[in-house]
Every structure is written in structure tokens, then in C-alpha cells.
Design a protein around this motif. Structure first.
Motif, PDB file in Angstrom:
ATOM      1  N   TYR A   8       4.387  40.185  54.822  1.00  0.00           N
ATOM      2  CA  TYR A   8       5.651  40.177  54.077  1.00  0.00           C
ATOM      3  C   TYR A   8       5.772  38.889  53.260  1.00  0.00           C
ATOM      4  CZ  TYR A   8      10.572  41.159  53.082  1.00  0.00           C
ATOM      5  OH  TYR A   8      11.761  41.431  52.445  1.00  0.00           O
ATOM      6  N   THR A   9       5.459  37.767  53.902  1.00  0.00           N
ATOM      7  CA  THR A   9       5.532  36.477  53.203  1.00  0.00           C
ATOM      8  C   THR A   9       4.563  36.426  52.032  1.00  0.00           C
ATOM      9  OG1 THR A   9       6.202  35.332  55.229  1.00  0.00           O
ATOM     10  CG2 THR A   9       5.245  33.984  53.477  1.00  0.00           C
ATOM     11  N   LYS A  10       3.336  36.902  52.251  1.00  0.00           N
ATOM     12  CA  LYS A  10       2.336  36.873  51.185  1.00  0.00           C
ATOM     13  C   LYS A  10       2.732  37.785  50.023  1.00  0.00           C
ATOM     14  CE  LYS A  10      -1.567  35.725  54.201  1.00  0.00           C
ATOM     15  NZ  LYS A  10      -2.827  36.208  54.825  1.00  0.00           N
ATOM     16  N   GLY A  33       3.378  36.411  46.383  1.00  0.00           N
ATOM     17  CA  GLY A  33       2.567  36.979  45.310  1.00  0.00           C
ATOM     18  C   GLY A  33       3.426  37.467  44.154  1.00  0.00           C
ATOM     19  N   LEU A  34       4.573  38.082  44.476  1.00  0.00           N
ATOM     20  CA  LEU A  34       5.496  38.520  43.428  1.00  0.00           C
ATOM     21  C   LEU A  34       6.100  37.324  42.707  1.00  0.00           C
ATOM     22  CD1 LEU A  34       7.453  41.509  45.023  1.00  0.00           C
ATOM     23  CD2 LEU A  34       6.005  41.566  42.987  1.00  0.00           C
ATOM     24  N   LEU A  36      -1.868  38.410  40.864  1.00  0.00           N
ATOM     25  CA  LEU A  36      -2.544  39.673  41.167  1.00  0.00           C
ATOM     26  C   LEU A  36      -3.604  39.484  42.248  1.00  0.00           C
ATOM     27  CD1 LEU A  36      -2.943  42.664  40.496  1.00  0.00           C
ATOM     28  CD2 LEU A  36      -4.603  41.983  38.752  1.00  0.00           C
ATOM     29  N   THR A  37      -4.339  38.380  42.201  1.00  0.00           N
ATOM     30  CA  THR A  37      -5.397  38.134  43.180  1.00  0.00           C
ATOM     31  C   THR A  37      -4.836  38.057  44.600  1.00  0.00           C
ATOM     32  OG1 THR A  37      -6.693  36.917  41.536  1.00  0.00           O
ATOM     33  CG2 THR A  37      -7.263  36.590  43.857  1.00  0.00           C
ATOM     34  N   ARG A  38      -3.745  37.329  44.746  1.00  0.00           N
ATOM     35  CA  ARG A  38      -3.128  37.191  46.065  1.00  0.00           C
ATOM     36  C   ARG A  38      -2.609  38.538  46.574  1.00  0.00           C
ATOM     37  NH1 ARG A  38       1.298  32.481  46.946  1.00  0.00           N
ATOM     38  NH2 ARG A  38      -0.452  31.378  45.964  1.00  0.00           N
ATOM     39  N   LEU A  39      -1.987  39.285  45.694  1.00  0.00           N
ATOM     40  CA  LEU A  39      -1.454  40.601  46.089  1.00  0.00           C
ATOM     41  C   LEU A  39      -2.580  41.586  46.401  1.00  0.00           C
ATOM     42  CD1 LEU A  39       1.524  40.945  43.594  1.00  0.00           C
ATOM     43  CD2 LEU A  39       1.671  40.748  46.083  1.00  0.00           C
ATOM     44  N   LYS A  40      -3.695  41.460  45.689  1.00  0.00           N
ATOM     45  CA  LYS A  40      -4.831  42.343  45.951  1.00  0.00           C
ATOM     46  C   LYS A  40      -5.389  42.116  47.347  1.00  0.00           C
ATOM     47  CE  LYS A  40      -9.243  43.802  43.930  1.00  0.00           C
ATOM     48  NZ  LYS A  40     -10.226  43.568  42.837  1.00  0.00           N
ATOM     49  N   LYS A  41      -5.446  40.855  47.753  1.00  0.00           N
ATOM     50  CA  LYS A  41      -5.950  40.534  49.091  1.00  0.00           C
ATOM     51  C   LYS A  41      -5.027  41.064  50.183  1.00  0.00           C
ATOM     52  CE  LYS A  41      -8.518  36.336  47.873  1.00  0.00           C
ATOM     53  NZ  LYS A  41      -8.619  34.860  48.048  1.00  0.00           N
ATOM     54  N   VAL A  42      -3.731  40.857  50.007  1.00  0.00           N
ATOM     55  CA  VAL A  42      -2.803  41.326  51.032  1.00  0.00           C
ATOM     56  C   VAL A  42      -2.730  42.846  51.046  1.00  0.00           C
ATOM     57  CG1 VAL A  42      -0.720  41.216  49.593  1.00  0.00           C
ATOM     58  CG2 VAL A  42      -0.532  40.944  52.043  1.00  0.00           C
ATOM     59  N   ASN A  43      -2.934  43.472  49.888  1.00  0.00           N
ATOM     60  CA  ASN A  43      -2.956  44.934  49.818  1.00  0.00           C
ATOM     61  C   ASN A  43      -4.112  45.502  50.629  1.00  0.00           C
ATOM     62  OD1 ASN A  43      -2.045  47.504  48.702  1.00  0.00           O
ATOM     63  ND2 ASN A  43      -3.929  47.469  47.502  1.00  0.00           N
ATOM     64  N   LYS A  44      -5.273  44.852  50.524  1.00  0.00           N
ATOM     65  CA  LYS A  44      -6.421  45.293  51.319  1.00  0.00           C
ATOM     66  C   LYS A  44      -6.175  45.094  52.813  1.00  0.00           C
ATOM     67  CE  LYS A  44     -10.069  44.588  47.864  1.00  0.00           C
ATOM     68  NZ  LYS A  44     -11.312  43.842  47.534  1.00  0.00           N
ATOM     69  N   SER A  45      -5.474  44.033  53.151  1.00  0.00           N
ATOM     70  CA  SER A  45      -5.268  43.717  54.570  1.00  0.00           C
ATOM     71  C   SER A  45      -4.287  44.666  55.244  1.00  0.00           C
ATOM     72  CB  SER A  45      -4.777  42.275  54.722  1.00  0.00           C
ATOM     73  OG  SER A  45      -3.448  42.137  54.253  1.00  0.00           O
ATOM     74  N   LYS A  68       1.032  47.160  42.931  1.00  0.00           N
ATOM     75  CA  LYS A  68       1.022  48.117  41.818  1.00  0.00           C
ATOM     76  C   LYS A  68       1.833  47.585  40.638  1.00  0.00           C
ATOM     77  CE  LYS A  68       2.357  52.891  40.737  1.00  0.00           C
ATOM     78  NZ  LYS A  68       2.972  54.133  41.290  1.00  0.00           N
ATOM     79  N   HIS A  69       2.981  46.978  40.928  1.00  0.00           N
ATOM     80  CA  HIS A  69       3.857  46.449  39.878  1.00  0.00           C
ATOM     81  C   HIS A  69       3.146  45.370  39.060  1.00  0.00           C
ATOM     82  CE1 HIS A  69       7.830  45.382  38.162  1.00  0.00           C
ATOM     83  NE2 HIS A  69       7.351  44.131  38.161  1.00  0.00           N
ATOM     84  N   VAL A  70       2.519  44.431  39.742  1.00  0.00           N
ATOM     85  CA  VAL A  70       1.829  43.342  39.046  1.00  0.00           C
ATOM     86  C   VAL A  70       0.559  43.848  38.376  1.00  0.00           C
ATOM     87  CG1 VAL A  70       0.694  41.093  39.333  1.00  0.00           C
ATOM     88  CG2 VAL A  70       2.797  41.610  40.597  1.00  0.00           C
ATOM     89  N   ASN A  71      -0.145  44.754  39.044  1.00  0.00           N
ATOM     90  CA  ASN A  71      -1.396  45.277  38.499  1.00  0.00           C
ATOM     91  C   ASN A  71      -1.154  46.072  37.218  1.00  0.00           C
ATOM     92  OD1 ASN A  71      -4.231  45.629  38.605  1.00  0.00           O
ATOM     93  ND2 ASN A  71      -4.004  47.637  39.565  1.00  0.00           N
ATOM     94  N   ASN A  72       0.016  46.677  37.114  1.00  0.00           N
ATOM     95  CA  ASN A  72       0.368  47.441  35.911  1.00  0.00           C
ATOM     96  C   ASN A  72       0.967  46.556  34.810  1.00  0.00           C
ATOM     97  OD1 ASN A  72      -0.516  49.842  36.980  1.00  0.00           O
ATOM     98  ND2 ASN A  72       1.499  50.446  37.759  1.00  0.00           N
ATOM     99  N   ASN A  73       0.988  45.237  35.080  1.00  0.00           N
ATOM    100  CA  ASN A  73       1.472  44.265  34.084  1.00  0.00           C
ATOM    101  C   ASN A  73       2.936  44.474  33.704  1.00  0.00           C
ATOM    102  OD1 ASN A  73      -1.099  42.828  33.570  1.00  0.00           O
ATOM    103  ND2 ASN A  73      -1.757  44.839  32.800  1.00  0.00           N
TER     104      ASN A  73
END
Length: 754
Positions: free
Chosen positions: A564-566, A570-571, A576-585, A641-646
């Protein structure tokens, strides 16, 4: 000039040491599976026996580089500098390839890998040589012995088919005779079974294991070969009598004896015959250097003009190198976590009971199982019911499955382990005697799969997973050949064009990949050890249920809090890199709860009668944990998804508000974690009392966003994401509250009972 090739030799021997480690880690599956899976003796005893077999096999190995002697390529067609390029590319490829399979926990053939690496590197160098010379590619076959490669491929198919089929037939007959309650049967026919088994293993040692020991006179070897049936007859009589004496007088379990001796035999044969797969190439390079250096001192011939016809014969390994190699192999057996990982794959695929499945079903495994079921039903209709019922009674394994619920229970019984070792020994002996190109890995693995199928270890609930595992492993064997050929060819081309700089770069890359693999595997091993085992028999009391559940809650809460914190951070940074990592986790958190739910069946079965009421509590706990992971999953995935979609960044006020919620949740979840970690369950009521403050804060932020929409908010995407996070946060808190109230009620009821 000499310095370059000396450096290459040093690098080759360093690679050989690494290859020994990764090679033994993979081939350990050949001789450890049956002993470890059956738990016939202690792990310490298994390792000692296997180490003795490896040490004896290595010390007395002839050290002949069979892959060169069999003529994968024609040495006389290459010059010294080209040969060194071939050997360097082969060793780099072999180390990386075997380490890759070890990391996946999949057994593969070291023989096939070294053969196709030599073939690929030689083809690459030969093509480059032809390109720079005549340009007539039709003469490629003058450089390569294509018959050997085709023999290896045919050997793979034969080994897979024959080993599996024979394993099924022998195990089926053996189980009909002994059943799963073999203790009574073994008293009457154990001596004969011991005689057959020990004779097979003895013959295996004579034919496969000790055939390469130099100090045994050739006349003795020929005598054994010429009088095969006499040797078998005398051996059978001796071992049958000895087996009866051991059982009757010394009360020895003959099955344990078979397993111990069989493990020693396979380890002996492995080290005696497969050792050259790891050190043969550097030894050949050493001899090549010696041949060229002598010629250079005499005639001044350059490396690019010195023909390697001298390599056409066998390459002898000095005794001290064999002893050193044996020591490295033994140390690897004891300390390699990857060796245990590869062994676990074979054991898991052949275990009798249920448990966590390592492989996911695929369309091939589903099709095989589906049509096998149809075929089985068709055959069953043609057999009288009386016969089927009698056979079913012989295969009744309910007693064994009840025992398998215990912690550290065997994966299969000693009857199957004995059959695995005996059948593998016989098939390898026959193949060696007939000079067939087979792999000990293929034979031992497929025999184990065949016996597990015959033993009905693959039922309707597990078959699709086990078959998928076998398909993956067998498919990996063919991938080994393809990747070995291609990678060695590419490396040889790179080295040919780039020289010493290319070698340096490849060695650095190889070292980096191996170190990274080792670190990654060590991390996975630690995580695996930290996982709890849910099919345990010791989870039977209220107190143990409380402790076990509190560990699960603490672990999931910690994961949710961190993610949740990450996600909020990230937002905030639109990272995007930070959110991508937490998304995988997030997937790992889902899998953690799914694993708990997968083991509910075994958990409930393990409860005593006075604890069965706790089953509902455990199921509801998992349900709330799943609700919480789904909420955090929604938050993380939609943020990514929000950040990845710019889309537009959330406004500063929105991020500030989310961070304020995050700070409250950090305190809230930290209090929960401490409560469950330290078993301060009386503090739960205090945590519950504070819940309304957080919920009121979330509701206030929802209202604030509504006001923004009517005044200043201009982004519908931001609004959708922001509302989604707040609403899922509210659900997350509610699920946590429900979980705490459930646990509080269960704990108070448990306290009243005592």
C-alpha cells in the motif's frame, strides 16, 4: 603469444571447477531420488553413501574423454587456435546451461549438453573456416561426425520410451505381489527379491561402474563379459542366501539394504563415467597446448598452422586431477542447495500422496490425461469386476496416505524405491553392454515416473500436474540439445571474431550470471524454508491452530502494508518503475493466500475431534485474508495502469490525502502485526476500538473529492482512480476489522475451554 593460451587454460580449468559444481548439482537427481524419497535411511547416511560412491568412481575413473574419442568433430581438420576457441565456447556454454537448469530445478543430461556444445562450436568454427577459405560448404561433413549426433537423439527417444514402459510393468507386477502392506510378504519372498535386486545392482557395478578401472586386468573384464550368465547365476545364489540370513538372523530390512547399495552403485557409475563431461574439455585443451608448445619449441610453428591430429586418440586424465575433481563433487553434494532443488523435482513428481504441485497444467498434459482416462475406462469394461476388485485391494494405499500426513513423511515407500534403483541399474547395464548411447539422467528419471504411474500415485486430482511436469522435463532435454548447439556456436563465432577481448567479456558475463543466479536461488531457498507446511499432523490443538493462524495473518498484513505504501509513493512520484515492481509483487501475495487455501483439506484432516470446530474459523480467516489481498491488488494494479497509460498525475492535495491515510494504515497494520507476532491477543479489542477513526477519515476524503469534482477537478481518470483507491481502502479496513473480531471471538472461546 604463449601467454594468451596460458590465460585461456587457466580460465578453462576455472570453468571446469564451476562445471563440476553445477554438473553434480544436476546429476545428483540420478542417485539420490530413491533414497531421499523413501526415507529408507537418514539424510546423513544417504549423503555418506552417495559421497563414497562418487569418490570411488572419480578416483578410479579412467578419465577418458569419450566425447572426443567418439569423434564429435575431426581434430585433424582444425588448428590449435581453432581448437582452443571450440573448447572455450563449450565450457562457457556448459556452465551457463547447467546452472540455468539447476535454477529451474529441472534435471537434464550432462552428456547431451557436452556433445551438442562440441558439435555446435565445431560447426561454427568450421563454417567460418570454410567462409574464409574455399567457400565450399559441402565439405562441412569432413569436419563433423554427424552419426554421433543422430545416435544421441535416437538414444534419447529409446531411453525415454523403454525406461518409462519397463518401469511401469515391473512396478505393477511388484506391487501386485507385495501390496502396500508389504511387511508380511517380505518375510516370505524378501530373500528372492533381495537376490534379484542385489544381483542386478552387482552386475550393474561390474558392467557400468567398474569397467573403466585401469588396475583391473583386461582378462578379468573379458572373463566377466564372456561368462555373463554364470556371473549372474552365482551372484543370485549368493545374494539370495545372504538376504535370508540378514533378515532371519540379524533382523535387517532387506529393502533398506537394496536402497543403500543401489544408491552407492548409481553414484559410483555417475562419477566413473560422467566425470569426463565436466573436466574432459579442459584436459583436452591442456594436452592440445602441450602438443603445440612442443612443436613450437622445435619448429616455431604458429597456433594458426599447427594441426591437432594428435587429439584423435583418447585423452588421459592425470590421477591427481581425478582425486581433486572427486573431492569437489563430494563437497558439492553436501552443500549445494541447487542439487536438493533438482532432487525435489523428481521426488515431487513421483510422490504417492497429495501436496503442492510445482508445475501448471498445459494443453499437452490435459490431452494426455483426458485420453488416458477414456482408455482406462474402456479397458475396465472389458475386465471382470471380480478381477478389478482384487487388483484394487492390492493397490489399496490408504494406510500409506494416512502416514504421509505426518511431517517429513516419505514421498513413496521402500518397495518403489528399490524397484527404481534395480530397474535403472538393469537398463543402464544392458545399454552399456550393447554400446547404446543413453543417458543415466533419462533412464533414472523416466523409470521413477513409470513406477509412480504404476503405483497409482497419479490420480485424477494430481495427474494433470504430474504429467505437465514430465512434459516440461522431457521437453527440457530436447531444449538442452538445441540451446547447447546454438549457444556454443554463437560463442565460438564471437570468440573467433573478437579474440581475447571477446573471451574476457564472455567470462565476465558468465561470472555475473552465475553469481546472480546463486544469489537469486539462495533468496528463493530462504523463502521456501520460511514457508509453513500445511499437511502436517502436528496441527491438532487449539493452541497450535491459534499460533499457526497468527503467523499467517502477520505475514499477509505485512505484505499488504508494504505494498500500500509503495503504491501511494509510486503515484506521488508518478514513478512507473516503482509501480511496476510492486504490481509484480502483488501476485506473490495472492499466491501466498492461495497456497493456504489449497491446503485447507489437509489442515482439516489433521485436526483432532475436539478441534474440528476450528475448521470454520480457519476457513473464514482465509476468506478475509483473500478479501484483503484482492483490495490491495485492485489498488496496486489500477495505480500501475493509470501511470502506465500516461494519464495525468494525481493532484498534490489528492496525494497528500492518500499519504495521510497511508500513515494511519501503517500504524494500524503495524499494531496488528506486533499483536500477532508477540501473541498479545488481548490487545485486539483496543485495535478494533480505533477502527472508526480511520473509516471516518476515508469517508471525509470521499466527500472532499465530491466537492472537488463540482468545483476544480477536471480529470475523469483521476477521479476514477482516486475513488477506487478510497473505496478499496475502506473495504480493506473492513475486512481487517472482520478478521480481528473473528480472531478475538475464537481466542476468547478457546480461553474459556481451558
Amino acid at each position: 603469444m604463449e601467454n594468451i593460451y596460458l590465460i585461456m587454460l587457466i580460465a578453462l580449468f576455472a570453468l571446469a571447477v564451476t562445471d563440476l559444481v553445477v554438473g553434480v548439482s544436476n546429476d545428483a537427481v540420478n542417485f539420490l531420488n530413491s533414497a531421499i524419497g523413501s526415507k529408507a535411511v537418514s539424510m546423513r547416511t544417504i549423503m555418506i553413501v552417495a559421497s563414497l560412491g562418487v569418490a570411488v568412481g572419480a578416483i578410479f575413473s579412467s578419465g577418458l574423454m569419450e566425447v572426443v574419442r567418439k569423434g564429435i568433430f575431426v581434430p585433424g581438420q582444425f588448428y590449435f587456435d581453432e581448437i582452443m576457441i571450440i573448447f572455450m565456447s563449450v565450457m562457457i556454454t556448459d556452465v551457463l546451461l547447467l546452472d540455468f537448469f539447476n535454477s529451474l530445478g529441472l534435471p537434464t543430461s550432462t552428456t547431451v549438453s557436452i556433445v551438442f556444445e562440441l558439435l555446435g562450436a565445431a560447426v561454427s568454427v568450421a563454417l567460418l573456416k570454410i567462409y574464409r577459405g574455399s567457400g565450399d560448404y559441402s565439405i562441412l561433413l569432413e569436419y563433423i561426425n554427424s552419426e554421433t549426433a543422430s545416435d544421441i537423439i535416437i538414444g534419447i527417444f529409446l531411453a525415454v520410451l523403454i525406461a518409462f514402459t519397463v518401469g511401469v510393468l515391473i512396478q505393477y507386477i511388484t506391487r501386485l505381489v507385495f501390496t502396500f502392506q508389504y511387511e508380511k510378504k517380505i518375510k516370505y519372498i524378501g530373500a528372492i527379491f533381495g537376490g534379484i535386486s542385489m544381483t542386478s545392482i552387482t552386475y550393474f557395478i561390474l558392467i557400468k561402474g567398474l569397467k573403466s578401472i585401469e588396475f583391473i586386468p583386461l582378462e578379468v573384464k573379458n572373463s566377466v563379459t564372456e561368462n555373463t550368465w554364470l556371473v549372474i547365476l552365482i551372484s543370485f545364489g549368493f545374494w539370495t542366501i545372504l538376504s535370508q540370513v540378514l533378515m532371519s538372523v540379524f533382523k535387517v530390512n532387506i529393502l533398506k539394504t537394496i536402497i543403500v547399495v543401489g544408491t552407492f552403485a548409481l553414484a559410483l557409475a555417475f562419477a566413473g563415467n560422467d566425470l569426463v563431461n565436466f573436466i574432459g574439455v579442459p584436459i583436452a585443451a591442456w594436452q592440445s597446448y602441450g602438443l603445440w608448445e612442443s612443436a613450437y619449441q622445435t619448429t616455431g610453428v604458429l597456433p594458426s598452422a599447427f594441426s591437432m591430429e594428435g587429439l584423435s586418440g583418447s585423452v588421459q586424465t592425470p590421477e591427481f586431477l581425478l582425486i581433486l575433481a572427486g573431492a569437489i563433487m563430494v563437497v558439492t553434494l553436501w552443500f549445494s542447495s541447487k542439487a536438493r532443488s533438482v532432487v525435489d523435482t523428481g521426488v515431487d513428481l513421483s510422490r504417492q500422496g497429495e501436496g503442492e504441485e510445482k508445475f501448471q497444467p498445459n494443453f499437452i498434459s490435459r490431452a494426455i490425461v483426458r485420453y488416458s482416462v477414456l482408455l482406462g475406462n474402456a479397458v475396465s469394461t472389458a475386465i471382470p469386476n471380480k478381477v478389478l476388485n482384487k487388483v484394487d485391494k492390492r493397490f489399496d494405499n490408504s494406510a500409506f496416505l494416512n502416514e504421509s500426513r505426518k511431517i517429513d513423511a516419505p514421498a513413496f515407500d521402500m518397495v518403489r524405491a528399490s524397484v527404481n534403483l534395480v530397474v535403472a541399474s538393469i537398463l543402464i547395464s544392458i545399454g552399456t553392454n550393447l554400446k547404446l548411447p543413453l543417458s543415466t539422467t533419462y533412464v533414472t528419471f523416466m523409470v521413477a515416473m513409470g513406477t509412480s504411474l504404476a503405483d497409482r500415485a497419479w490420480d485424477r486430482d494430481s495427474a494433470v500436474y504430474r504429467v505437465a511436469g514430465v512434459v516440461n522435463v522431457v521437453g527440457g532435454w530436447f531444449v538442452t540439445a538445441l540451446v547447447a548447439f546454438t549457444a556454443a556456436g554463437i560463442f565460438a563465432l564471437v570468440i573467433s571474431l573478437g579474440g581475447i577481448w571477446a573471451i574476457t567479456a564472455l567470462l565476465i558475463i558468465a561470472a555475473g550470471l552465475i553469481i546472480r543466479s546463486a544469489v537469486s536461488h539462495a533468496k528463493e531457498a530462504r523463502e521456501s524454508r520460511s514457508k509453513k507446511r500445511y499437511n502436517r499432523q502436528d496441527l491438532i490443538t487449539i493452541n497450535e491452530i491459534t499460533i499457526e493462524t497468527s503467523k499467517n495473518i502477520s505475514s499477509v498484513i505485512e505484505g499488504i502494508n508494504s505494498r500500500y505504501t509503495k503504491a501511494v509513493d509510486g503515484l506521488g512520484y508518478h514513478d512507473l518503475t516503482r509501480l511496476k515492481k510492486v504490481n509484480k509483487s502483488v501476485d506473490a501475495l495472492d499466491e501466498q493466500v492461495d497456497e493456504l487455501k489449497d491446503n485447507v483439506f489437509y489442515y482439516i484432516r489433521s485436526l483432532e475431534e475436539n478441534s474440528v470446530a476450528a475448521s470454520k474459523f480457519y476457513i473464514l480467516t482465509l476468506d478475509y485474508l483473500q478479501d484483503m489481498t484482492q483490495s490491495i491488488g485492485y489498488i496496486v494494479r489500477n495505480s500501475y495502469k493509470h501511470v502506465n497509460n500516461n494519464h495525468k498525475n494525481l493532484k498534490f492535495n489528492q496525494i497528500r490525502d492518500l499519504k495521510s491515510i497511508d500513515n494511519q494504515l501503517q500504524t494500524f497494520f503495524s499494531d496488528i502485526k506486533v499483536t500477532f507476532d508477540e501473541h498479545r491477543f488481548r490487545d485486539i479489542a483496543k485495535i478494533i476500538a480505533e477502527k472508526q477513526e480511520i473509516l471516518d477519515h476515508v469517508s471525509a476524503l470521499i466527500q472532499k473529492q465530491i466537492d472537488r469534482i463540482r468545483t476544480s477537478e477536471t480529470s475523469p481518470k483521476n477521479t476514477k482512480l482516486y475513488f477506487g483507491i478510497l473505496l478499496e481502502t475502506k473495504d480493506l479496513i473492513s475486512s481487517a476489522m472482520n478478521l480481528l473480531e473473528l480472531f478475538k471471538e475464537f481466542y476468547e472461546d478457546a480461553q474459556r475451554q481451558f
